[in-house]
Structure formats: structure tokens, C-alpha cells
Design a protein around this motif. Structure first.
Motif, PDB file in Angstrom:
ATOM      1  N   ILE A  30       0.684  -0.578  -0.253  1.00 34.37           N
ATOM      2  CA  ILE A  30       0.336  -0.366   0.082  1.00 34.37           C
ATOM      3  C   ILE A  30       1.075   1.101  -0.343  1.00 34.37           C
ATOM      4  N   ALA A  31       1.742   1.387   1.063  1.00 40.12           N
ATOM      5  CA  ALA A  31       3.057   2.520   0.740  1.00 40.12           C
ATOM      6  C   ALA A  31       2.987   2.154  -0.245  1.00 40.12           C
ATOM      7  N   LYS A  32       4.057   1.529  -1.300  1.00 41.77           N
ATOM      8  CA  LYS A  32       4.309   1.556  -2.758  1.00 41.77           C
ATOM      9  C   LYS A  32       3.550   2.591  -3.356  1.00 41.77           C
ATOM     10  N   GLU A  33       2.120   2.105  -3.657  1.00 44.01           N
ATOM     11  CA  GLU A  33       1.253   3.161  -3.955  1.00 44.01           C
ATOM     12  C   GLU A  33       1.079   3.847  -4.000  1.00 44.01           C
ATOM     13  N   VAL A  34       0.729   4.313  -2.624  1.00 41.88           N
ATOM     14  CA  VAL A  34       0.593   5.605  -2.312  1.00 41.88           C
ATOM     15  C   VAL A  34       2.134   6.267  -2.593  1.00 41.88           C
ATOM     16  N   GLY A  35       3.455   5.988  -2.947  1.00 34.83           N
ATOM     17  CA  GLY A  35       4.382   6.711  -3.211  1.00 34.83           C
ATOM     18  C   GLY A  35       5.638   6.575  -2.739  1.00 34.83           C
ATOM     19  N   SER A  36       5.742   5.622  -1.728  1.00 35.10           N
ATOM     20  CA  SER A  36       7.145   5.446  -0.927  1.00 35.10           C
ATOM     21  C   SER A  36       6.882   4.857   0.535  1.00 35.10           C
ATOM     22  N   THR A  37       7.875   3.197  -0.046  1.00 34.79           N
ATOM     23  CA  THR A  37       7.198   1.794   1.289  1.00 34.79           C
ATOM     24  C   THR A  37       7.674   3.009   2.596  1.00 34.79           C
ATOM     25  N   ARG A  38       8.970   3.846   2.281  1.00 32.10           N
ATOM     26  CA  ARG A  38       8.794   4.825   3.935  1.00 32.10           C
ATOM     27  C   ARG A  38       7.244   5.025   4.607  1.00 32.10           C
ATOM     28  N   ALA A  39       6.603   4.930   3.651  1.00 34.97           N
ATOM     29  CA  ALA A  39       5.323   5.435   4.095  1.00 34.97           C
ATOM     30  C   ALA A  39       4.954   4.405   5.452  1.00 34.97           C
ATOM     31  N   SER A  40       5.160   2.664   5.009  1.00 32.57           N
ATOM     32  CA  SER A  40       4.612   2.017   5.756  1.00 32.57           C
ATOM     33  C   SER A  40       4.186   2.089   6.956  1.00 32.57           C
ATOM     34  N   ASN A  41       4.600   2.743   8.079  1.00 33.67           N
ATOM     35  CA  ASN A  41       4.533   2.759   9.239  1.00 33.67           C
ATOM     36  C   ASN A  41       3.668   3.293   9.410  1.00 33.67           C
ATOM     37  N   MET A  42       3.088   5.315   8.315  1.00 37.77           N
ATOM     38  CA  MET A  42       2.061   5.474   8.666  1.00 37.77           C
ATOM     39  C   MET A  42       0.395   4.705   8.106  1.00 37.77           C
ATOM     40  N   VAL A  43       0.759   3.984   7.084  1.00 41.13           N
ATOM     41  CA  VAL A  43       0.416   2.852   7.030  1.00 41.13           C
ATOM     42  C   VAL A  43      -0.676   1.856   7.870  1.00 41.13           C
ATOM     43  N   MET A  44       0.685   1.877   9.045  1.00 41.09           N
ATOM     44  CA  MET A  44      -0.096   0.623   9.524  1.00 41.09           C
ATOM     45  C   MET A  44      -0.793   1.318  10.480  1.00 41.09           C
ATOM     46  N   LEU A  45      -0.428   2.806  11.353  1.00 51.30           N
ATOM     47  CA  LEU A  45      -1.196   3.557  11.576  1.00 51.30           C
ATOM     48  C   LEU A  45      -2.901   4.076  11.874  1.00 51.30           C
ATOM     49  N   GLY A  46      -2.599   4.034  10.113  1.00 46.77           N
ATOM     50  CA  GLY A  46      -4.454   4.339  10.012  1.00 46.77           C
ATOM     51  C   GLY A  46      -5.088   2.921  10.571  1.00 46.77           C
ATOM     52  N   ALA A  47      -4.056   2.072   9.839  1.00 47.13           N
ATOM     53  CA  ALA A  47      -4.809   0.998   9.818  1.00 47.13           C
ATOM     54  C   ALA A  47      -5.096   0.319  11.721  1.00 47.13           C
ATOM     55  N   ALA A  48      -4.419   0.505  12.240  1.00 55.61           N
ATOM     56  CA  ALA A  48      -5.159   0.807  13.709  1.00 55.61           C
ATOM     57  C   ALA A  48      -6.044   1.955  14.037  1.00 55.61           C
ATOM     58  N   SER A  49      -6.029   2.893  13.396  1.00 63.06           N
ATOM     59  CA  SER A  49      -6.694   4.868  13.966  1.00 63.06           C
ATOM     60  C   SER A  49      -7.962   3.874  14.087  1.00 63.06           C
ATOM     61  N   PRO A  50      -9.023   3.180  13.248  1.00 62.27           N
ATOM     62  CA  PRO A  50     -10.347   2.550  14.479  1.00 62.27           C
ATOM     63  C   PRO A  50     -10.157   2.349  15.219  1.00 62.27           C
ATOM     64  N   PHE A  51      -9.334   1.598  16.390  1.00 63.59           N
ATOM     65  CA  PHE A  51      -9.611   1.010  17.202  1.00 63.59           C
ATOM     66  C   PHE A  51      -8.056   1.675  18.135  1.00 63.59           C
ATOM     67  N   ILE A  52      -8.327   3.068  18.296  1.00 64.04           N
ATOM     68  CA  ILE A  52      -7.689   4.307  19.241  1.00 64.04           C
ATOM     69  C   ILE A  52      -9.202   5.285  19.402  1.00 64.04           C
ATOM     70  N   ASP A  53      -9.089   5.355  20.373  1.00 63.92           N
ATOM     71  CA  ASP A  53     -10.011   6.617  20.890  1.00 63.92           C
ATOM     72  C   ASP A  53      -9.323   8.076  20.101  1.00 63.92           C
ATOM     73  N   ILE A  54      -9.085   8.196  19.664  1.00 63.82           N
ATOM     74  CA  ILE A  54      -8.635   9.516  19.413  1.00 63.82           C
ATOM     75  C   ILE A  54      -9.547  10.254  18.188  1.00 63.82           C
ATOM     76  N   GLU A  55      -9.682  10.960  18.814  1.00 65.28           N
ATOM     77  CA  GLU A  55     -10.680  11.617  16.541  1.00 65.28           C
ATOM     78  C   GLU A  55      -9.291  10.996  16.027  1.00 65.28           C
ATOM     79  N   PHE A  56     -10.370  10.393  14.488  1.00 62.94           N
ATOM     80  CA  PHE A  56      -9.101  10.730  13.578  1.00 62.94           C
ATOM     81  C   PHE A  56      -8.260  11.726  12.986  1.00 62.94           C
ATOM     82  N   SER A  57      -9.066  13.224  13.388  1.00 66.68           N
ATOM     83  CA  SER A  57      -8.935  14.423  12.215  1.00 66.68           C
ATOM     84  C   SER A  57      -7.449  14.934  13.236  1.00 66.68           C
TER      85      SER A  57
END
Lengths: 612, 193
Positions: free
Chosen positions: B130-157
């Protein structure tokens, strides 16, 4: 609950004291705590009051001294939580020291203490004030230099890991004898469970040994406060103060509220010109003075804002919680629901008043302390006739290793959901030398030559290259303390193990290898010293090594024959040349030095990143 | 509100960038944080973890008690399993499926995935692709944070704001790529939870 900073009021300023209420009306007339204390300094009383401007209930702690000056500290009861900075414990200490008017930090890197000095090195205020913040050669030179700054009247801190204090123990113990002029804080970071260390010694013993006050924060905020106000405590007690932390507090982040930035001390000479001369006749007097000061240190502990007795209705058990163990305890009793009386301890010597009270009120006492069972042993006594003491010594808690909320739950008899088991498929993933690291090339070449000899000839040291003990290298057979590779190799050679080889890094050589090499040169020992030079202190994150660019000249200066000093770049293409050098020098009957030199690849890549 | 999160990975994979982004988000949401990190020796390619605690109430312990983590967020599949004793009965495991093989005895990846699939609640995501698709494998950790975000009680914004804060220095293109990575991760988790 959170304590505000100390204020220093002269009698002329209006502090209205009357019972049953006390009003602090000198809010605008306060001046900051200075070092103008004189002894004896006795606590007057502690009581609650309403400040007229905010109406919030506060607790006032008041001391007086013969100069009719008042030291006041105020405990806020309101739950207002100021969270301005998300600081690691080590960063909180760095900030606290800067805000406390420190003029110099003197340190050698060591996990988990390194980032205190790094924080100060990168801090704009430290730069603006030109606070001394360059790394030193080792912990002994660090603390001695800090003591020199204290001699000159300024506030100084020295930071080290627990085993670093072994190196600095000589000056530490004797600095308690000389005492200080400017405030001196010795910050020591212990590593229980040995996350990155060769032992888990508890530095509080050193504090007790030197007979100086020890501060042990339970939170990042306390770490900040203690670093900031510890200089004043040192100036008040006239001895160095130890600030002891452990790995978890060092490397955990939490919100920290900063306080006013204090001015630096001016340059000033010690009032007594013989204060720092520990000739026996003077030292005997100094020692008696230190012994007499113990009463003051105890009193300060008993009145300390960091120590307190927390009421509890259930007296079958009383709990003494030291430093960060207090947090693990409170994890199980949120919002003040702990049924047992608790003594929170973050300043030593042990506050006898709170402990005596607990002894009288409770049937049993559980001691929670990170590190060794120091308090537990003190309370238990040899014949164990008094109140039963539970803790690490009777198996209530493990005898070694760091504490955590689960161990404390178990000690309290609490049932917890224990999570899921780790599946068997999970393999260990130990640390390893980085891909492309120069130490690897050195080990590969060494192993090829060592195959001609019996096993167990390479003595090593403290650094990344200690990982050469693990597969696939398994080259080294010792890792004891900083510099011990050279001296142990010499001892083994003296015993007849020839050749014996020392494997040491550039910064470890600078730290403690030089004197050992001099011994070997003086006796023409048959050892080969491999100084694997990656031009940085890499295990702790790539700090500057104090021997940078000087290693050959140091060796020549010590008397190593220049014909037996060789430098080579540890790369695959130089493998044959390295093998040849090792083979020749292992066979040489005398001291030789081989320096494989290539910059640490982590440091090289971060240098390139920062450039780009 | 309380989220107790174990972050897991291998030294050098940059799990602390996730912690930093979450920390910024929590601060912006006026929440309290405690976060214990791994420094020192284990950073040399060893197993690393971080205990991240976020709450609107004061937090006592710097470490999460066993069996109490609401979330294990791992950037490496085998590492996600190492911390299972921390996972609560209702907790989620969110992991990247790309193995990081730097040991000779790394297990068969199918066996690792089998263990992950045994859990009642998990998200296994191919963050690198997914990170490669959006531009760089370096963004992989942010993909992971996004995948975890529905389970963290902090506003997505607020999490998006956190990313803007930490990547702001590197320019708009980097910020936008990481925001896209975050959203794609979240979208995957929403569709697969």
C-alpha cells in the motif's frame, strides 16, 4: 498533586502567620531561591492555607533559618494538570538542570543515561548560556571536572550509567568528604534487568556509602523538579546530591510542566580555602562534619515534598514504595483507592518518621523498590524479630530484575487476566552487528588466523563489538568492564597464554584502555591489541569519541614500537591483508596494535541524512 | 477514554515514528500520555517495543500490565506475536504481513500467519505494498497507524494533524503522501475488521 517551586522570602516581606489560617501575601515580592543558606536549618511546620489571590487550597511547608529567612514550598491540591512538554525522563532531567541554573554538564555516554547530555547539547538555552556540554573521556574525568566547576562556585551535573559510577567511585566518595561550593548533582541511571548492561547494581548503595542525599523520582515531573531544585539541595546540604533513575523512567515519556529558569551562579571561591584539601588531618575533621550532617539530611528527607505518608484504612499491610515502584502500585489503585497505608519514598536517607509510623500502625510491611532490596534489608534486621517485612528477600517479589505492574499485582494477591501465550513459532531476535559494520570484517579475518591456535584467546570489552561473542563469530571470550580487554589479555599472557588478544573499540580505549596498554608496554607483554576504530561511540548512538584522530599517536606515546602499529580499512577487499597482519602480529613476541578503522555505518548514514 | 497500545517491530524499522505521530495527536486532543521506549543495545536489529498509554485520566505506570493492552500494533508479523501476553480479552492485534528476516531461524511465514489468524480480533495488512502505491515504502508505518486508528479512541482528524506536525518540515508532498498512507490503512481496517 504537584509542588510549586521554592520561594525565598525575607522577613521584611509579608508572610502573615496566624492560626488557624495562614495567608501568603508576598506573592509578588518573592525572590528565587539562592544559595545563601546557612546551617542549622530546621523545619518549622507544615500546614494548609488559602492563598488570597486564587482561593485554592494549598499546603504550605515552611522552614526557617537563623538569618530569619523563610523557605516556602507550596503544594497545589487542584487537579490542574499542566502538560506542556512531552519529555523522556532523561530529557526532563536535562531541561531541569538547565532551568536550575547549571553551568556545565560532564558525562560519558552510557545507556540509559546518554540522552540527558544529548538533550543539553541540542538545547537552545544551553547554547545561549554557553553551558559546558562536551563529552568527557570517561566518568571519572567527568565527575572530577564537575567537582572543579562546583569548587569555582557554579552549578554542575555529571551523568553516567550505573557501572559508570564504579569508574567515578573514587571521586564520588571523596566529593562527599570535600563537599561542594556550587551545587553538584550526580545523575546515575541504573539498568535493572540489564537491558543494555553487564550487571544491575543499585546506585542507591553508593549514595548510602558516600552518605549523601539521594533523590529517586517516581515520575518525569519529579525528575524535572529534582534536577532543577537539586542544585539548591546540594548547596543547602553542602555535599553532592545523587539523582538516581532507572531505565523505565529514563526512557519513558510523559507530560512535564517547566518552571522559572534560574540564573547561573557567579564565579565564587570556597569560603574555606582548605575545604577541598583531603590531607588526613583535614579529612578527619571533614568526615566528622559529614557524619554530623546526617541529622540534617534525615530531617530534610522527613520533611521532603517527595516523601509522604498516605493514609489507608486497612492496616493489615503497609506498603513502602520507592521511586517508580510507586507508579506500578498505584496502577492497581486508581484515583486514590489504595486501601493500605503507603509510604512514598523519593528522597533518602530513609524518612524515619514515616517508616516508624507505618511500623506502629501496620501488621506487615511490603517493600517495593526498583533494583536491589536495599530498604528491605535495612528494615528487616538480622534477627527479624519486628514487624514482618515482605519484598524481594522472602520471595514475595523476584530477587532480581526490574519491577512491573504484574509482579506487584501478584505481591498484593490480585488476580489479573494474563493475556495470550506466546506461540512456539516465535523465534528470539537478539541484537546483532549492523549489515556492513567494520567490526564484522575484523572478526572474519581474526577468526581465520585464530583457527591456528587453541580457543579462548580473545578478551573483549564494552561496545557493539561485544556482539562478536554471538554466532556467527563467537570470537571473543570476555566482556567485563571498560578497558578490561587489554589488562586481562596481559594477565593471561603473564600466565603463559601466548598469544593473547585484546579486542577494544576506539572510545573504550580512550575511556580506560590507555593505562592498561602502558602496563603491557612496560613489561613487553606478548599481546596483540586490536583497536577496532569506528570513529564514534556507537552503541549509545554515535557520540564523538575523545580519541578521534589520536589513537596512533597515543600508542606511540605510550611506547608501542611503531613497527608494530598497523592501520587497515576493514573491508572485504582488504581481507587478505588483514589476515596477514593478524598472523604476523599474533606471532610477534611483544606488544602490537592493529587498528581496523572504518566509520560506524549508522553514524555515516545519519551524517549523510543530516547533510542532505 | 483510555488506549493502552503495544508498538512492536525490529530495531531500525522506526516504530517510534508511529509513537511520535500518535503522541502529537493525543496532545492535540488534550489527552495524557505515557510512553516507554526501547533504547540501547536492542536497537541493533533486535526485537524492539514501546508501551504507549493514552488516557483522559492520570496514568500511573509507564508499563502496561499484562493482559491489559487494547491494541498490539506491529510493523512485523512475528514480532506481533511476541507481545501476546499483553493483549486484553477484547484487544485487537494489527500487524504488517511483510516479514523482516535478519535471523537464520526465522520461522515459516505461513506458520506465523496461522498463529495470527487464531486470534479473535486481528488486522493483517500488506502495508509495504500500500505504501508503495501511495508513493514510497517509507510511508508503511503510517499505513500501519491508519490500520490501527479505528481501534484508538482519538479523533481521526487529530491523527492527521499529528502527521502534518511531524512531516511538516519535509514539505507538502511528503505530508500528503503520509496522509494518503494513513487513510488507505484506515480504509483497509474498516473493510476487514
Amino acid at each position: 498533586m504537584e509542588w510549586e517551586s521554592y520561594y525565598f522570602l525575607s522577613k521584611s516581606q509579608s508572610l502573615e502567620i496566624g492560626f488557624p489560617s495562614i495567608r501568603l501575601t508576598a506573592t509578588h515580592g518573592t525572590s528565587l531561591l539562592t544559595s545563601a543558606f546557612s546551617l542549622p536549618f530546621s523545619p518549622l511546620f507544615r500546614t494548609s492555607l488559602n492563598t488570597h489571590n486564587s482561593g485554592k487550597t494549598r499546603l504550605l511547608q515552611l522552614f526557617s533559618d537563623p538569618n530569619q529567612l523563610f523557605l516556602v514550598s507550596i503544594l497545589k491540591f487542584n487537579k490542574l494538570i499542566m502538560q506542556k512538554h512531552l519529555f523522556l525522563g532523561v530529557e526532563a532531567i536535562g531541561q531541569g538542570a538547565i532551568d536550575g541554573g547549571m553551568s556545565g554538564v560532564y558525562s560519558y555516554p552510557g545507556t540509559p543515561s546518554t540522552e540527558i547530555t544529548e538533550f543539553i547539547q541540542e538545547n537552545p538555552l544551553a547554547e545561549e548560556r554557553n553551558i559546558h556540554r562536551t563529552w568527557t573521556a570517561n566518568e571519572k574525568t567527568a565527575l572530577e571536572t564537575a567537582l572543579g566547576m562546583s569548587y569555582a562556585g557554579k552549578r554542575a551535573m555529571s551523568c553516567m550509567k550505573h557501572v559508570g559510577l564504579n569508574v567515578a567511585a573514587d571521586v564520588f566518595i571523596n566529593a562527599a568528604m570535600t563537599g561542594v561550593n556550587g551545587g553538584l548533582i550526580v545523575t546515575v541511571a541504573d539498568d535493572p534487568s540489564m537491558h543494555s548492561s553487564q550487571n544491575e547494581q543499585d546506585s542507591r548503595f553508593y549514595g548510602k556509602f558516600a552518605m549523601v542525599p539521594v533523590l529517586e523520582p517516581s515520575s518525569q515531573q519529579e525528575a524535572y523538579d529534582m534536577a532543577r531544585d537539586g542544585f539548591a539541595l546540594s548547596e543547602l546540604t553542602k555535599v553532592p546530591v545523587m539523582l538516581r533513575i532507572t531505565t523505565r523512567l529514563a526512557h519513558s515519556r510523559a507530560g512535564v510542566a517547566r518552571k522559572d529558569v534560574l540564573p547561573e551562579n557567579p564565579l565564587s571561591m570556597p569560603a574555606n580555602p582548605r575545604q577541598f584539601i583531603l590531607l588526613p588531618a583535614i579529612a578527619r575533621r571533614k568526615y566528622k562534619g559529614l557524619l554530623e550532617s546526617q541529622n540534617l539530611f534525615l530531617k530534610l528527607s522527613e520533611e521532603s515534598i517527595y516523601n509522604r505518608y498516605e493514609e489507608g484504612a486497612e492496616k493489615s499491610l503497609g506498603i513502602i514504595a520507592c521511586g517508580i515502584a510507586y507508579n506500578y502500585l498505584m496502577e492497581h489503585y486508581p484515583n486514590g483507592t489504595c486501601p493500605y497505608p503507603v509510604v512514598k519514598i523519593s528522597q533518602y536517607p530513609l524518612p524515619e518518621n514515616h517508616i516508624n509510623r507505618m511500623d506502629q500502625e501496620c501488621d506487615e510491611i511490603l517493600v517495593l523498590e526498583e533494583g536491589a532490596p536495599m530498604v528491605e534489608e535495612m528494615l528487616k534486621g538480622f534477627f527479624a524479630k519486628g514487624t514482618p517485612i515482605k519484598g524481594r528477600l522472602d520471595g514475595t517479589l523476584p530477587r532480581d530484575g526490574e519491577l512491573n505492574p504484574d509482579l506487584i499485582a501478584k505481591a498484593l494477591g490480585k488476580e489479573m487476566f494474563s493475556g495470550y501465550a506466546i506461540p512456539e513459532v516465535v523465534a528470539n531476535r537478539p541484537p546483532a552487528l549492523c549489515m556492513g559494520c567494520g567490526h564484522q570484517d575484523a572478526y572474519v579475518a581474526m577468526n581465520e588466523v585464530l583457527a591456528d591456535y587453541s580457543k579462548g584467546r580473545v578478551f573483549s570489552d564494552i561496545g557493539c563489538y561485544t556482539l562478536g561473542a554471538l554466532p556467527p563469530y563467537e570470537t571473543i571470550f570476555s566482556c567485563v568492564d571498560m578497558g578490561a580487554s587489554i589488562t586481562m589479555a596481559k594477565g593471561a599472557a603473564d600466565a603463559g597464554l601466548i598469544p593473547a588478544v585484546a579486542m577494544i573499540g576506539d572510545s573504550t580505549f580512550a575511556h580506560s584502555g590507555i593505562t592498561g596498554l602502558l602496563d603491557a608496554v612496560n613489561e613487553k607483554s606478548s599481546i596483540t591489541v586490536v583497536i577496532s576504530d569506528n570513529e564514534s561511540i556507537s552503541m549509545t548512538g554515535g557520540q564523538d569519541s575523545s580519541a578521534f584522530g589520536k589513537i596512533e599517536s597515543i600508542c606511540i606515546g605510550l611506547g608501542v614500537d611503531p613497527a608494530h602499529i598497523h592501520t587497515i580499512v576493514p573491508l572485504k577487499k582488504n581481507h587478505e591483508e588483514m589476515v596477514r597482519l593478524f598472523r604476523e602480529e599474533f606471532a610477534y613476541n611483544g606488544v602490537s596494535v592493529i587498528i581496523p578503522r572504518r566509520e560506524c555505518i549508522q553514524r555515516a548514514s545519519s551524517r549523510k541524512r543530516n547533510k542532505g | 477514554m483510555k488506549s493502552d497500545i503495544i508498538l512492536a517491530g525490529v530495531g531500525g524499522q522506526g516504530i517510534l515514528s508511529i509513537a511520535t505521530a500518535l503522541g502529537e495527536a493525543a496532545l492535540a486532543d488534550n489527552l495524557l500520555i505515557k510512553q516507554a521506549e526501547t533504547h540501547g543495545m536492542s536497537q541493533r536489529g533486535g526485537a524492539v517495543y514501546s508501551h504507549m498509554r493514552i488516557s483522559d485520566q492520570p496514568i500511573s505506570s509507564d508499563l502496561i500490565p499484562g493482559g491489559a493492552a487494547d491494541l498490539i500494533l506491529s510493523v512485523e508479523p512475528m514480532e506481533s506475536l511476541r507481545y501476546l501476553p499483553y493483549l486484553s480479552e477484547t484487544g485487537y492485534l494489527v500487524t504488517n504481513i511483510t516479514p523482516f528476516v535478519n535471523i537464520p531461524n526465522y520461522p515459516d511465514i505461513e506458520k506465523v500467519m496461522e498463529e495470527i489468524r487464531k486470534l479473535p480480533r486481528f488486522i493483517a495488512i500488506d502495508a509495504d505494498t500500500i505504501a508503495k502505491e501511495v508513493g514510497s515504502t517509507r510511508a508503511s508505518n503510517m499505513v500501519m497507524l491508519g490500520a490501527a486508528s479505528p481501534f484508538i479512541d482519538i479523533e481521526f482528524s487529530k491523527i492527521e494533524d499529528g502527521i502534518r506536525t511531524i512531516f511538516g518540515r519535509k514539505g507538502e508532498a511528503v505530508v500528503n503522501m503520509n496522509l494518503e498512507a494513513l487513510r488507505r490503512g484506515r480504509q483497509f481496517a474498516e473493510e476487514n475488521k
